[in-house]
Design a protein around this motif. Structure first.
Motif, PDB file in Angstrom:
ATOM      1  N   ALA A 406       0.833  -1.154  -0.040  1.00  0.00           N
ATOM      2  CA  ALA A 406      -0.211  -0.069  -0.111  1.00  0.00           C
ATOM      3  C   ALA A 406       1.038   1.160   0.018  1.00  0.00           C
ATOM      4  O   ALA A 406       2.152   1.335   0.577  1.00  0.00           O
ATOM      5  N   TYR A 407       0.319   2.341  -0.532  1.00  0.00           N
ATOM      6  CA  TYR A 407       1.134   3.558  -0.718  1.00  0.00           C
ATOM      7  C   TYR A 407       0.524   4.779   0.129  1.00  0.00           C
ATOM      8  O   TYR A 407      -0.855   5.000  -0.007  1.00  0.00           O
ATOM      9  N   GLY A 408       1.110   5.424   0.622  1.00  0.00           N
ATOM     10  CA  GLY A 408       0.829   6.952   0.949  1.00  0.00           C
ATOM     11  C   GLY A 408       1.900   8.062   0.298  1.00  0.00           C
ATOM     12  O   GLY A 408       3.059   7.859   0.090  1.00  0.00           O
ATOM     13  N   PHE A 409       0.988   9.088  -0.449  1.00  0.00           N
ATOM     14  CA  PHE A 409       1.981  10.056  -1.023  1.00  0.00           C
ATOM     15  C   PHE A 409       2.122  11.292  -0.619  1.00  0.00           C
ATOM     16  O   PHE A 409       1.043  11.872   0.345  1.00  0.00           O
ATOM     17  N   GLU A 410       3.038  12.137  -1.079  1.00  0.00           N
ATOM     18  CA  GLU A 410       3.181  13.375  -0.395  1.00  0.00           C
ATOM     19  C   GLU A 410       2.037  14.425  -0.708  1.00  0.00           C
ATOM     20  O   GLU A 410       1.599  15.254  -0.037  1.00  0.00           O
ATOM     21  N   ARG A 411       1.638  14.320  -2.164  1.00  0.00           N
ATOM     22  CA  ARG A 411       0.331  15.034  -2.411  1.00  0.00           C
ATOM     23  C   ARG A 411      -0.804  14.112  -3.036  1.00  0.00           C
ATOM     24  O   ARG A 411      -0.900  14.092  -4.090  1.00  0.00           O
ATOM     25  N   GLN A 470      -3.352  15.696   3.287  1.00  0.00           N
ATOM     26  CA  GLN A 470      -2.209  14.581   3.675  1.00  0.00           C
ATOM     27  C   GLN A 470      -2.802  13.658   4.625  1.00  0.00           C
ATOM     28  O   GLN A 470      -2.445  12.273   4.429  1.00  0.00           O
ATOM     29  N   ARG A 471      -3.559  14.020   5.506  1.00  0.00           N
ATOM     30  CA  ARG A 471      -3.925  13.122   6.828  1.00  0.00           C
ATOM     31  C   ARG A 471      -5.121  12.227   6.150  1.00  0.00           C
ATOM     32  O   ARG A 471      -5.145  11.145   6.625  1.00  0.00           O
ATOM     33  N   VAL A 472      -5.880  12.684   5.185  1.00  0.00           N
ATOM     34  CA  VAL A 472      -6.969  11.799   4.641  1.00  0.00           C
ATOM     35  C   VAL A 472      -6.154  10.837   3.866  1.00  0.00           C
ATOM     36  O   VAL A 472      -6.747   9.439   3.613  1.00  0.00           O
ATOM     37  N   GLY A 473      -5.279  11.222   3.066  1.00  0.00           N
ATOM     38  CA  GLY A 473      -4.500  10.367   2.182  1.00  0.00           C
ATOM     39  C   GLY A 473      -3.886   9.153   3.052  1.00  0.00           C
ATOM     40  O   GLY A 473      -3.768   7.894   2.723  1.00  0.00           O
ATOM     41  N   LEU A 474      -3.352   9.718   4.282  1.00  0.00           N
ATOM     42  CA  LEU A 474      -2.728   8.658   5.128  1.00  0.00           C
ATOM     43  C   LEU A 474      -3.849   7.551   5.706  1.00  0.00           C
ATOM     44  O   LEU A 474      -3.525   6.550   5.833  1.00  0.00           O
ATOM     45  N   ALA A 475      -4.751   8.193   6.068  1.00  0.00           N
ATOM     46  CA  ALA A 475      -6.076   7.247   6.486  1.00  0.00           C
ATOM     47  C   ALA A 475      -6.219   6.197   5.559  1.00  0.00           C
ATOM     48  O   ALA A 475      -6.589   5.125   5.741  1.00  0.00           O
ATOM     49  N   ARG A 476      -6.314   6.251   4.264  1.00  0.00           N
ATOM     50  CA  ARG A 476      -6.630   5.616   3.081  1.00  0.00           C
ATOM     51  C   ARG A 476      -5.406   4.725   2.974  1.00  0.00           C
ATOM     52  O   ARG A 476      -5.685   3.481   2.842  1.00  0.00           O
ATOM     53  N   ALA A 477      -4.127   5.083   3.153  1.00  0.00           N
ATOM     54  CA  ALA A 477      -2.952   4.257   3.147  1.00  0.00           C
ATOM     55  C   ALA A 477      -2.999   3.309   4.168  1.00  0.00           C
ATOM     56  O   ALA A 477      -2.630   2.162   4.238  1.00  0.00           O
ATOM     57  N   PHE A 478      -3.511   3.784   5.575  1.00  0.00           N
ATOM     58  CA  PHE A 478      -3.417   2.782   6.703  1.00  0.00           C
ATOM     59  C   PHE A 478      -4.624   1.824   6.485  1.00  0.00           C
ATOM     60  O   PHE A 478      -4.303   0.622   7.024  1.00  0.00           O
ATOM     61  N   ASP A 488       5.474   7.986   0.945  1.00  0.00           N
ATOM     62  CA  ASP A 488       6.471   9.003   0.151  1.00  0.00           C
ATOM     63  C   ASP A 488       6.432  10.331   0.592  1.00  0.00           C
ATOM     64  O   ASP A 488       5.502  11.035   0.005  1.00  0.00           O
ATOM     65  N   ASP A 489       7.346  10.469   1.452  1.00  0.00           N
ATOM     66  CA  ASP A 489       7.532  11.902   2.013  1.00  0.00           C
ATOM     67  C   ASP A 489       6.070  12.506   2.485  1.00  0.00           C
ATOM     68  O   ASP A 489       5.788  13.610   2.254  1.00  0.00           O
ATOM     69  N   VAL A 490       5.306  11.900   3.204  1.00  0.00           N
ATOM     70  CA  VAL A 490       4.004  12.020   3.668  1.00  0.00           C
ATOM     71  C   VAL A 490       3.895  13.320   4.553  1.00  0.00           C
ATOM     72  O   VAL A 490       2.874  13.719   4.892  1.00  0.00           O
ATOM     73  N   ALA A 491       5.241  13.410   5.390  1.00  0.00           N
ATOM     74  CA  ALA A 491       5.268  14.342   6.412  1.00  0.00           C
ATOM     75  C   ALA A 491       5.414  15.800   6.244  1.00  0.00           C
ATOM     76  O   ALA A 491       5.513  16.655   6.651  1.00  0.00           O
TER      77      ALA A 491
END
Length: 573
Positions: A406-411, A470-478, A488-491
């Motif tokens: 699974a992936y989380g992205f910067e943008r 960014q946080r919504v994208g992280l929730a999707r990745a989790f 990938d540079d999610v912070a």
């Protein structure tokens, strides 16, 4: 792309008209047959009037043929439009599926705007070839049938007409050559304008803030003179053949009618034959309808060529193997990836231990995002291979790979109608409880609940900050996290408190996964079990953050001047 590929795609698209295309052939045959019969029947009616024969019967036949022409023409338009709609729909579905199957390679080879132009405008032109192909073929029947009819009336009429046919053939050949060149240039420039427009829309905030709206408008529309030149070229080709046709066709008509008049005077033909001959010679020499269909077909062939260029790009091939139980161990074996100016990664070998939290660091352009993309086949190496728990990624099935990595992205791009959809995107049947739980883990739950409709709020109608996205994208990745999670540079857009909380999630709830985190922050690297330091196309250092910190070159990767917002060294976002 060969012309053969364009022709094959054109025929495949036309065949998707199905039974409606068959009905178009039937209605076209009826129209052609009625059109060919009408002059002969009108001639018979005239002879009957002049000779006192069965006038009523021939006039009735004439009326019936006219009715058939009008009625069948209306039906032909209907079934032709349905066939074209089916062909266009199939073509768009096929092209869209292929573009999505190409993945990140699609936008590296073609610009997004150009792809949109091919998917929308070019597909419509190609899809419209369904009835165009029928009418190109059917359009040849009336001239051929008219020539035969002239021969049946009087063979001198046929010979007179055939003597002038080479001129008509030369006109058509010149027209096809000129119109094809003009169409190819026109659609190519049209795609360039579309590509520039999409780029401008993507950077509209920057353009507005920089007060460069007028300059950007000029840049987008700069190819208009070239577009105009190609458009005028097409109209010029049509005008030239119209002017030449207006000279050649009347001469042919006059010559045939002169011979017909002589035959009438000599008693070889009747007045009705004379009337029929005057209609048939116009039908035989009338290239206008054929040229209209040929122009439509030439445009469709050009746009089919542009679509075939995209279809010629091979999508990533997946295997059929499945993963056995494993910790999520990744192995990069002698991986080389070429960039525009040479290799970005060269002969890189690296083992990522299963279940480890690995930070990937390095200066901008070192290949961090590219390494992250290779971990889940968002990109493929030019040489070498990547293995997950001992299985080369190329041998895994698509679903198997996507469930594992699974992936989380910067943008992150938030896809879906609502925020619940955006978090659950890519997960087959996410429960509401899981969506809320992962939103809480990504610290997105609080601000989503404060929205007017909560998780049911529409993504497109709710303005959010970069950090919130960014946080919504992280929730999707989790929520999607399998045995490997790549961030990938999610912070980049997160505040320090949120970044610390996310680190706790990575070292707590997700501690049983292999976690690869591309980062520019020393604090993130310090929490990792292992740091992979990339430089000069390979691994410069590998160890803990504390151990690597002794190297001043490693410390320099975290200095402010080397903290860009994004690492774009060939990686996929």
């Amino acid at each position: 792309m060969s012309l053969g590929a364009a022709d094959r795609l054109l025929l495949a698209s036309a065949r998707r008209g199905g039974v409606w295309l068959g009905l178009t052939v039937v209605t076209s045959l009826l129209l052609t047959g009625a059109g060919l019969a009408l002059p002969a029947v009108m001639g018979r009616a005239l002879d009957a009037v002049l000779s006192g024969g069965d006038t009523a019967r021939w006039i009735t036949f004439t009326g019936l043929l006219i009715f058939v022409l009008v009625a069948v023409d209306a039906v032909d338009d209907l079934v032709g439009q349905i066939a074209e709609a089916r062909s266009t729909a199939w073509l768009r579905h096929t092209l869209l599926g292929h573009v999505l199957a190409l993945g990140t390679r699609a936008t590296r080879t073609f610009t997004p705007g150009d792809l949109v132009s091919r998917l929308v405008g070019n597909s419509a032109r190609t899809g419209n070839s369904a009835s165009g192909l029928v009418w190109v073929v059917m359009g040849l029947v009336p001239p051929v049938g008219a020539i035969v009819a002239l021969a049946l009336i009087d063979y001198w009429l046929c010979l007179t007409f055939l003597a002038g046919m080479p001129l008509v053939v030369l006109l058509v050949r010149a027209f096809l050559r000129d119109i094809s060149d003009a169409n190819e240039g026109y659609f190519r420039v049209q795609g360039t304008i579309a590509a520039r427009l999409v780029d401008a829309l993507g950077g509209i905030r920057t353009i507005t803030a920089a007060r460069t709206v007028d300059r950007e408008a000029r840049r987008v529309l700069a190819p208009l003179p070239e577009l105009r030149r190609h458009g005028l070229g097409a109209w010029d080709a049509i005008a030239r053949i119209s002017a030449r046709g207006d000279l050649v066709v009347p001469l042919l008509v006059v010559a045939v009618l002169a011979v017909a008049g002589l035959g009438l005077a000599q008693g070889r033909i009747t007045p009705g034959d004379m009337l029929a001959a005057s209609e048939y010679v116009v039908m035989a020499a009338g290239i206008g309808g054929v040229l209209s269909s040929l122009n439509q077909l030439a445009q469709a062939r050009t746009t089919a060529g542009r679509i075939a260029e995209v279809m010629a790009e091979p999508p990533a091939a997946y295997g059929h193997e499945r993963l056995a139980e494993g910790p999520g161990r990744l192995e990069f074996r002698h991986v080389t990836v070429q960039g525009t100016d040479g290799p970005v990664l060269q002969d890189l070998s690296l083992i990522v231990p299963g279940g480890a939290l690995v930070a990937v660091v390095g200066r901008s352009g070192a290949g961090k995002s590219l390494l992250a993309a290779l971990a889940g086949r968002l990109a493929d190496p030019d040489e070498g291979e990547v293995l997950l728990d001992g299985v080369p990624l190329r041998r895994l099935g698509r679903e198997e790979l996507r469930q594992a990595v699974a992936y989380g992205f910067e943008r992150p791009v938030l896809l879906g109608e609502t925020f619940a959809d955006a978090i659950g995107f890519g997960t087959p049947t996410p429960s509401a409880e899981d969506v809320v739980a992962q939103a809480g883990a990504a610290r997105a739950d609080a601000f989503i609940r404060h929205m007017p409709a909560g998780y049911a709020s529409r993504v497109t109608g709710t303005p959010i900050s970069g950090g919130e996205a960014q946080r919504v994208g992280l929730a999707r990745a989790f929520l999607q996290a399998g045995r490997v999670l790549v961030l990938d540079d999610v912070a980049a857009s997160l505040d320090t408190v949120t970044e610390h909380h996310i680190s706790q999630v990575l070292t707590g709830a997700l501690a049983d996964r292999t976690r690869i985190v591309v980062t520019h922050r020393a604090s993130t690297a310090a929490r990792a079990d292992l740091v992979v330091w990339l430089a000069d196309g390979g691994v410069r250092g590998r160890g803990t953050h504390r151990a690597l910190w002794a190297d001043p070159r490693y410390r320099a990767t975290f200095q402010p001047f080397s903290l860009p917002a994004a690492d774009t060294a060939g990686g996929a976002r």
